[in-house]
Design an enzyme around this catalytic site. Structure first.
Site, PDB file in Angstrom:
ATOM      1  CB  VAL A   1      -0.932   0.033   1.223  1.00 57.25           C
ATOM      2  CG1 VAL A   1      -1.878   1.235   1.142  1.00 57.25           C
ATOM      3  CG2 VAL A   1      -1.722  -1.260   1.355  1.00 57.25           C
ATOM      4  CB  CYS A   2       0.835   4.281   0.370  1.00 55.49           C
ATOM      5  SG  CYS A   2       1.171   6.045   0.286  1.00 55.49           S
TER       6      CYS A   2
END
Length: 220
Positions: free
Chosen positions: A122-123
């Site tokens: 994520v991210c």
């Protein structure tokens, strides 16, 4: 099947909690078949998340990161200042670079090499892997502020909210952790389970998941 969400010092809490909640709900809808846990490379411990103010969140890792457990290993990004003196302040790039210098680096290399494991991020989680030299030649996404860094490390940036490159699935900015986890449920258990979780959280996935197949778009 297992879903291990990796905690490290300075992690972004939303990158962890969003997929955790979605995957826990998905596990409930499949009768507990999916075991979701928070882990760290150092084993059970309280892990201090990053913050942009004075209220960091601590979460408890209950187990060691095991790169051989079949299923998913999910790496979040980091939270902290972006523009600061890295010699004085743990900026996001510093926190992500530290990830590869810990025991997590070689463990993630083993996870990426294991045929029964899919690594997801994520991210800035993809940047943590990329800066550790683990994403060379792989299609991936990250927060838009880190795209140039991702490319500089040898990865192939793709502008999609979720990028599915087989045993590597990456997502963009922080809220994309919801979309990532729903896609993982869809991959493993089918659209009925993913839709049930969407209805449960009153949330709909955004965008088209990129996969490395199909016709190439022509210039228009």
């Amino acid at each position: 099947m297992h879903a291990q969400i990796v905690l490290f010092d300075g992690f972004d809490p939303l990158d962890v909690v969003a997929p955790y909640e979605v995957l826990i709900a998905g596990s409930d809808f499949v009768g507990g078949d999916l075991e979701v846990e928070l882990v760290s490379a150092e084993g059970p411990r309280l892990v201090r998340g990053g913050c942009t103010g004075s209220r960091p969140l601590q979460l408890e890792a209950t187990n060691y990161l095991d790169p051989t457990k079949p299923g998913y290993v999910i790496v979040p990004g980091a939270l902290g200042p972006v523009d600061a003196d890295p010699d004085e302040v743990a900026t996001i790039p510093v926190l992500l670079a530290r990830f590869g210098d810990t025991e997590a680096g070689p463990l993630m290399r083993r996870a990426l090499a294991h045929p029964d494991v899919t690594v997801a991020t994520v991210c800035g989680g993809s940047l943590a892997l990329a800066m550790a030299g683990l994403l060379d030649g792989r299609h991936a996404n990250t927060h838009h502020l880190g795209t140039q860094v991702l490319e500089a490390t040898g990865a192939i940036p793709v502008d999609a909210r979720v990028v599915d490159d087989g045993d590597l699935v990456t997502a963009g900015g922080v809220t994309s952790g919801l979309d990532l986890a729903l896609h993982l449920l869809d991959r493993s258990y089918g659209p009925r389970i993913a839709l049930a979780v969407e209805a449960y959280f009153a949330f709909e996935r955004r965008g088209t998941v990129w996969t490395n197949r199909g016709a190439l778009p022509q210039a228009v």
